[in-house]
Enzyme design. Structure first.
Site, PDB file in Angstrom:
ATOM      1  N   SER A   9       1.751  -9.684  -0.900  1.00  0.00           N
ATOM      2  CA  SER A   9       1.628  -7.952  -0.761  1.00  0.00           C
ATOM      3  C   SER A   9       1.721  -7.818   0.545  1.00  0.00           C
ATOM      4  O   SER A   9       2.251  -6.171   0.515  1.00  0.00           O
ATOM      5  CB  SER A   9      -0.046  -7.936  -1.396  1.00  0.00           C
ATOM      6  OG  SER A   9      -0.870  -9.161  -0.576  1.00  0.00           O
TER       7      SER A   9
ATOM      8  N   LYS B 228       0.823  -1.175   0.116  1.00  0.00           N
ATOM      9  CA  LYS B 228      -0.008  -0.030   0.214  1.00  0.00           C
ATOM     10  C   LYS B 228       0.675   1.294  -0.001  1.00  0.00           C
ATOM     11  O   LYS B 228       0.602   2.131  -0.577  1.00  0.00           O
ATOM     12  CB  LYS B 228      -0.869  -0.082   1.295  1.00  0.00           C
ATOM     13  CG  LYS B 228      -1.985  -0.949   1.157  1.00  0.00           C
ATOM     14  CD  LYS B 228      -3.436  -0.485   1.217  1.00  0.00           C
ATOM     15  CE  LYS B 228      -4.382  -1.810   0.628  1.00  0.00           C
ATOM     16  NZ  LYS B 228      -4.332  -2.877   1.322  1.00  0.00           N
TER      17      LYS B 228
ATOM     18  N   GLU C 159      -9.722   6.665   3.652  1.00  0.00           N
ATOM     19  CA  GLU C 159     -10.645   5.393   4.344  1.00  0.00           C
ATOM     20  C   GLU C 159      -9.822   4.424   4.551  1.00  0.00           C
ATOM     21  O   GLU C 159      -8.674   4.046   3.859  1.00  0.00           O
ATOM     22  CB  GLU C 159     -11.668   5.158   3.570  1.00  0.00           C
ATOM     23  CG  GLU C 159     -11.446   4.133   2.114  1.00  0.00           C
ATOM     24  CD  GLU C 159     -10.461   4.581   1.331  1.00  0.00           C
ATOM     25  OE1 GLU C 159     -10.177   5.728   1.241  1.00  0.00           O
ATOM     26  OE2 GLU C 159      -9.743   3.853   0.562  1.00  0.00           O
TER      27      GLU C 159
HETATM   28  C1  LIG Z   1      -5.336  -4.110   1.332  1.00  0.00           C
HETATM   29  C2  LIG Z   1      -4.594  -5.347   0.955  1.00  0.00           C
HETATM   30  C3  LIG Z   1      -4.721  -6.202   0.104  1.00  0.00           C
HETATM   31  C4  LIG Z   1      -5.905  -6.017  -0.800  1.00  0.00           C
HETATM   32  O1  LIG Z   1      -5.903  -4.892  -1.691  1.00  0.00           O
HETATM   33  P1  LIG Z   1      -5.624  -4.737  -3.269  1.00  0.00           P
HETATM   34  O2  LIG Z   1      -5.934  -3.358  -3.714  1.00  0.00           O
HETATM   35  O3  LIG Z   1      -6.286  -5.726  -4.033  1.00  0.00           O
HETATM   36  O4  LIG Z   1      -4.217  -5.147  -3.471  1.00  0.00           O
HETATM   37  C5  LIG Z   1      -3.793  -7.360  -0.362  1.00  0.00           C
HETATM   38  N1  LIG Z   1      -2.830  -7.460   0.502  1.00  0.00           N
HETATM   39  C6  LIG Z   1      -2.573  -6.696   1.579  1.00  0.00           C
HETATM   40  C7  LIG Z   1      -1.458  -7.190   2.565  1.00  0.00           C
HETATM   41  C8  LIG Z   1      -3.335  -5.560   1.908  1.00  0.00           C
HETATM   42  O5  LIG Z   1      -3.246  -4.754   2.767  1.00  0.00           O
END
Ligand SMILES: *Cc1c(COP(=O)(O)O)cnc(C)c1O
Length: 416
Positions: free
Chosen positions: A376, A87, A109
């Site tokens: 992610s 993020k 948000e």
């Molecule tokens: C917010 C989040 C996601 C999902 O959001 P995307 O916009 O689809 O990437 C996935 N993995 C993590 C670690 C997150 O914090």
């Protein structure tokens, strides 16, 4: 690829209230000028290298690949970025844009709190006041992230409308922005919302895919498939973007299969459950109830339970360039355990959905194939969920002892 686009097939657009036309026009113009300005790009790269922690490593999961007996699994360790998830990439881009536009205040948000956390951190770095809207239910579920956001100096505002979760926080942030845009920048949390947000967020996240491209080349292989979890679409599109125009590699998006693919028990919009609808300023596929309201969803991972999907992914699903599948809560938990034991990394529960599919794909493909999975985020934030799922008795004992140690002195004395 175009760095800016309004529509993706029939999806996307700008279905926002009349009052938001001015700030969205202003944002689009500022974004177009920034993205074409080498000085802005250089500043983004500088912050990415000195603050975010880029490039993040690409790790060969040699042990798990061997255990699967098939294709090679490689993990993009995006969770090693500052604040623990991808993020931060779109937050750095948007906050630098806010500064360039001369905005004096930032709002966001947040659902699970990861986007709010990244925004609060970057605002602390830039010295910008930050207000984060968060549903009351999410604030209770994600207390640790509320604590971190406040430590970074952000004001976390509790939202008590609707289901008191992410969708209500989005509505509240949009309402704030409609009255405050003259001095306020709204940092959106995924590749969705009214244009220009989806294309802009994807563009700032594309740094992930570009690194994957050069890291695969440096390691001497071409990826056969890229695998990423899909909430709104920022981490998946960020990794997929440089590969979209080509026919290969395969691109696989993994949605939350939750407890079961029954109403209210999952958050899979792309497996035939989502229907075209307009919400939060854009057209895409949403999970809805029989009477057309946005539906409740469920996932063990708070980051994958948004009821809509980013408009570009909706279109890429329609054309077939991105294939979608699901992983259940149980499969994600199992993948967290396997990557921890096998490779010494703790995946965020969101990322573990992609990890689960990577393990399954590796088993059914030959050893000369290469899969790249986007971690992610890292799982530190999930301690309170993981511990109660994986080791409930000892976790309860620990929490009771902690609570007792917080009791007022008099009470503690009586007890001892
Ligand atoms: C917010 C989040 C996601 C999902 O959001 P995307 O916009 O689809 O990437 C996935 N993995 C993590 C670690 C997150 O914090």
């Amino acid at each position: 690829m175009n760095s800016y686009q309004d529509y993706f097939g029939q999806f996307g657009g700008r279905y926002a209230a009349e009052v938001l036309r001015t700030p969205l026009d202003e944002l689009e113009a500022a974004y177009r000028s920034a993205i074409a300005d080498p000085a802005f790009r250089a500043e983004f790269d500088r912050v990415a290298a000195t603050y975010t922690g880029r490039p993040t490593p690409l790790m060969h999961a040699a042990n798990l690949s061997a255990a699967c007996g098939g294709a090679q699994i490689h993990v993009k360790l995006e969770g090693l970025a500052n604040t623990g998830a991808h993020k931060i990439n779109h937050v750095v881009g948007q906050c630098l844009l806010a500064k360039r536009m001369g905005k004096k205040r930032v709002i966001a948000e947040t659902g699970a709190g990861q986007h709010g956390l990244a925004t609060a951190a970057m605002c602390a770095k830039l010295g910008l006041p930050c207000q984060v809207y968060m549903g009351a239910v999410d604030m209770r579920r994600q207390k640790p992230n509320v604590f971190w956001m406040e430590l970074f100096g952000a004001e976390v505002t509790q939202v008590d409308s609707g289901s008191r979760t992410l969708k209500d926080a989005v509505n509240e942030a949009l309402r704030d922005w409609a009255g405050s845009f003259a001095d306020t920048y709204y940092v959106i949390g995924s590749a969705l919302g009214p244009s220009p947000y989806p294309a802009m967020v994807r563009e700032f996240q594309t740094v992930v895919g570009r690194e994957v491209q050069s890291q695969c080349r440096a390691a001497g292989f071409e990826p056969d498939a890229l695998i990423a979890c899909v909430g709104g679409g920022s981490n998946s599109l960020g990794m997929f973007a440089p590969f979209l125009e080509a026919e290969r590699p395969e691109l696989i998006g993994v949605e939350a299969g939750g407890r079961a693919l029954a109403p209210g028990q999952h958050a899979s919009r792309m497996s035939g459950h989502g229907v075209p609808a307009i919400a939060h300023g854009y057209k895409s596929l949403f999970l809805t109830t029989g009477d057309g309201q946005i539906a409740e969803t469920h996932s063990v991972s708070a980051g994958l339970d948004y009821p809509g999907v980013g408009p570009q992914l909706a279109e890429l699903g329609r054309t077939g360039r991105v294939q979608f599948t699901t992983a259940s809560d149980a499969e994600a938990l199992d993948a967290v355990r396997r990557f921890a034991r096998g490779e010494g990394i703790v995946m965020a529960l969101e990322s573990a959905h992609a990890g689960a599919v990577a393990l399954a794909e590796a088993r059914r493909r030959p050893p000369d194939q290469h899969l790249v999975v986007n971690m992610s985020g890292r799982g530190d934030k999930d301690l309170f969920i993981l511990a109660r799922e994986l080791d409930p008795a000892r976790w309860r004992e620990f929490l009771e002892r902690e609570a007792a140690s917080l009791a007022p002195a008099a009470e503690a004395e009586v007890r001892s």
